[in-house]
Design a protein around this motif. Sequence first.
Motif, PDB file in Angstrom:
ATOM      1  N   HIS A   3      -5.495  -8.564   8.812  1.00  0.00           N
ATOM      2  CA  HIS A   3      -5.413  -7.157   8.454  1.00  0.00           C
ATOM      3  C   HIS A   3      -5.810  -7.016   6.982  1.00  0.00           C
ATOM      4  CE1 HIS A   3      -2.977  -7.292  12.082  1.00  0.00           C
ATOM      5  NE2 HIS A   3      -2.962  -5.980  12.132  1.00  0.00           N
ATOM      6  N   SER A   4      -6.673  -6.079   6.680  1.00  0.00           N
ATOM      7  CA  SER A   4      -7.169  -5.906   5.309  1.00  0.00           C
ATOM      8  C   SER A   4      -6.019  -5.616   4.349  1.00  0.00           C
ATOM      9  CB  SER A   4      -8.186  -4.764   5.258  1.00  0.00           C
ATOM     10  OG  SER A   4      -9.285  -5.042   6.098  1.00  0.00           O
ATOM     11  N   TYR A   5      -6.152  -6.124   3.122  1.00  0.00           N
ATOM     12  CA  TYR A   5      -5.163  -5.863   2.073  1.00  0.00           C
ATOM     13  C   TYR A   5      -5.815  -5.025   0.979  1.00  0.00           C
ATOM     14  CZ  TYR A   5      -1.899  -6.513  -1.748  1.00  0.00           C
ATOM     15  OH  TYR A   5      -1.018  -6.288  -2.780  1.00  0.00           O
ATOM     16  N   ARG A  10       0.827  -1.207   0.000  1.00  0.00           N
ATOM     17  CA  ARG A  10       0.000   0.000   0.000  1.00  0.00           C
ATOM     18  C   ARG A  10       0.862   1.259   0.000  1.00  0.00           C
ATOM     19  NH1 ARG A  10      -5.320   1.580   0.968  1.00  0.00           N
ATOM     20  NH2 ARG A  10      -5.386   3.792   0.423  1.00  0.00           N
ATOM     21  N   THR A  61      -3.477  -2.340   2.966  1.00  0.00           N
ATOM     22  CA  THR A  61      -3.576  -1.216   3.897  1.00  0.00           C
ATOM     23  C   THR A  61      -2.206  -0.948   4.512  1.00  0.00           C
ATOM     24  OG1 THR A  61      -4.142  -2.681   5.743  1.00  0.00           O
ATOM     25  CG2 THR A  61      -5.982  -1.713   4.513  1.00  0.00           C
TER      26      THR A  61
END
Length: 713
Positions: free
Chosen positions: A675-677, A618, A679
């Motif tokens: 954990h969102s990807y 990110r 980010t």
Amino acid sequence: MSYKKLLFITLIIVLVGSVFAFDLTQYLTLEQLKQQQQALNQLFAERPLFLFGLYFLIYVISAALSIPGATVLTIGAGAIFGLGWGLLLASFASSVGALLAFLSARWLLHDWVQKKFGNRLKAINAGIERDGAFYLLSLRLVPLFPFFVINLVMGLTKIKAWTYYWVSQVGMLLATAVYVNAGTQLAEITSLGDVLSFDLLSALVLLGLVPILAKFILSFLKRRRAYGSYTKPKSFDNNLVVIGAGSAGLVSAYIAAAVKAKVTLIEKHKMGGDCLNTGCVPSKALLHVAKSIRQTRDAERLGVKSTIETIDFAKIMDSVQDVIARIAPHDSVERYTELGVDVECGDATIVSPWEVQVQKGEEQKTITTRSIVIATGARPMVPDFPGLSEVDYLTSDNLWQLRELPRRLLVLGGGPIGCELAQAFQLLGSQVTVVEMGPRLLSNDDTDAAALVQKQLRDDGLELRLNHKAIEFTERDGERVLLAEHEDETVALPFDRVLIALGRQANLEGFGLQELGIEAGKTLKLNELLQTNFPNIYACGDVAGPYQFTHVASHQAWYAAVNALFDPYKNFRVDYSVIPWVTYTTPEVANVGLTEQTAAERGVDYEVTEYDISDLDRAIADQQAYGRIKVLTVPGKDKILGVNIVSAQAGELLAEYVLAMKQGIGLNKILGTIHSYPTMAEANKYVAGNWKRANAPEKLLGWVQKFHRWRRG
């Protein structure tokens, strides 16, 4: 552990083991004492010094090694030597033996315990330092507590050895006298239980409460002395008066109103204090504009043709004021009046511990209150440099009245405020020079963190004058100049405007503190309950220290308000265990817990794990692949001691670690959290993964490898 300590432990084990192996404790029984009394009395008559010295030595050794039998030895001292000499022998022998046990525990384990559990022991250490003698005396007076446990446990604390000795000597004297006196009537004793009757034991327990009661009495007398000749009103207009409507004062008043207390909030200037009007809010609004300029300039590298033709500085400063105006209703008189707070606009003066005078123009009124919270904040610190008063200097207070952008801005001070505003003005179009007396910027951060910020500031075009000590402001050839000392030479630094950013000093004058006798240094002197030397007067925020952050002010305000309203029935010691702080430069610098610098200063063992932000997907996509995350953990464990982040959105990334440290969550659980990807927050998971790889169980993995090899056939 050193070989000397290992040798010492071995010696103790051998000595204690020998006592039990050869059943030497059989000689430290009441039956043996009765059988040998006549022989020992005869020996004392023939060789008194020899027996006295031998008995003293045996007593000291048994007490030092915590061997059962001290009670019999004490009774024996009375049976053989009589009350006077027996009390002298037993009293000093027991105290010397206790001191040796105490010193042994301290030498062997104190440093290890304090290093490993130092944070958890802070409150205990503070209590021992403050009231250790009282606590120890209470324990010594009551023979219910095993003395050998007291010896060993107290050795792990920070109580002074001399204090430990004399308190033990005094505290054990009465119980020792009881046993020695019983020994003079040895024939009448059939068991050790005969010595201490229930009534006598109860009396000793009550006596053990005397030091604690004495502490409360002394505290009461101290309060009486503090209040002096002031007369306490029989009734009060308020439960609480809060002076200052900044972050700390607003939260204090809000909490008081929420629990239905009668509270008055007094502010002489603007509601919201520095944070809203001259600090956090306007500075972040200005930084937002500066970052927008950076993004616009960077857009051309990405294929977006854009130019900045002009910068309307006056309009930018208007937009900053618009941001303040939009947030101001949150802190307004109207809102707090609706919440149930009486708001007074005027100058507050504390005229007695229970009276606050409010002056507004010609009007004056006096409010009586059970408690007072001082939340008067701080102001920019401006040293008395020669010539400074002649150059119309700027501070973080009056900066926001600027309407023209300075062509050359000199920023004196390389701390967080100086760095943030210097970078903002450079991006707005000023040529900024930062003058810092130390060898680097951001002296409270790790060296590598400061280096990353310094590189970005130089890349932005700022001139950094490190190791430059300001001496004098003057004029040369029609322009303003700062004369600074650098490497034993005087350097002239020209400027159009100068911003003084050398930190902040507490507002302690002008509202009756000195006249009342409230103790202060650089900030108010407070205890762990946030009380001043007047127990009903509290303080929070910048005026209280030790941290001058808005979020800490709000944190302290809860403790100050609750303690002020409910003491002595219920109170809370303020908790500083997990304090985050952020410097909002580009890149941001965010911290919580220990930095490497502070860990080294305190002698705390730690392990470092890092993750390079330039590897984060990110960050690469956002063209912000610069910086790193550094996590300090207990060696070999995932417990987090501190985190330092240098990156875009570092303050946002830090929140996960603040929660983890507060709730005792380690890196293993962060690694196991989705954990969102893509980010920026993924960086937190990756640094946890780096820690896991560095702490992989190699032996176990070796066996797993063999298992997989076996399964392949």
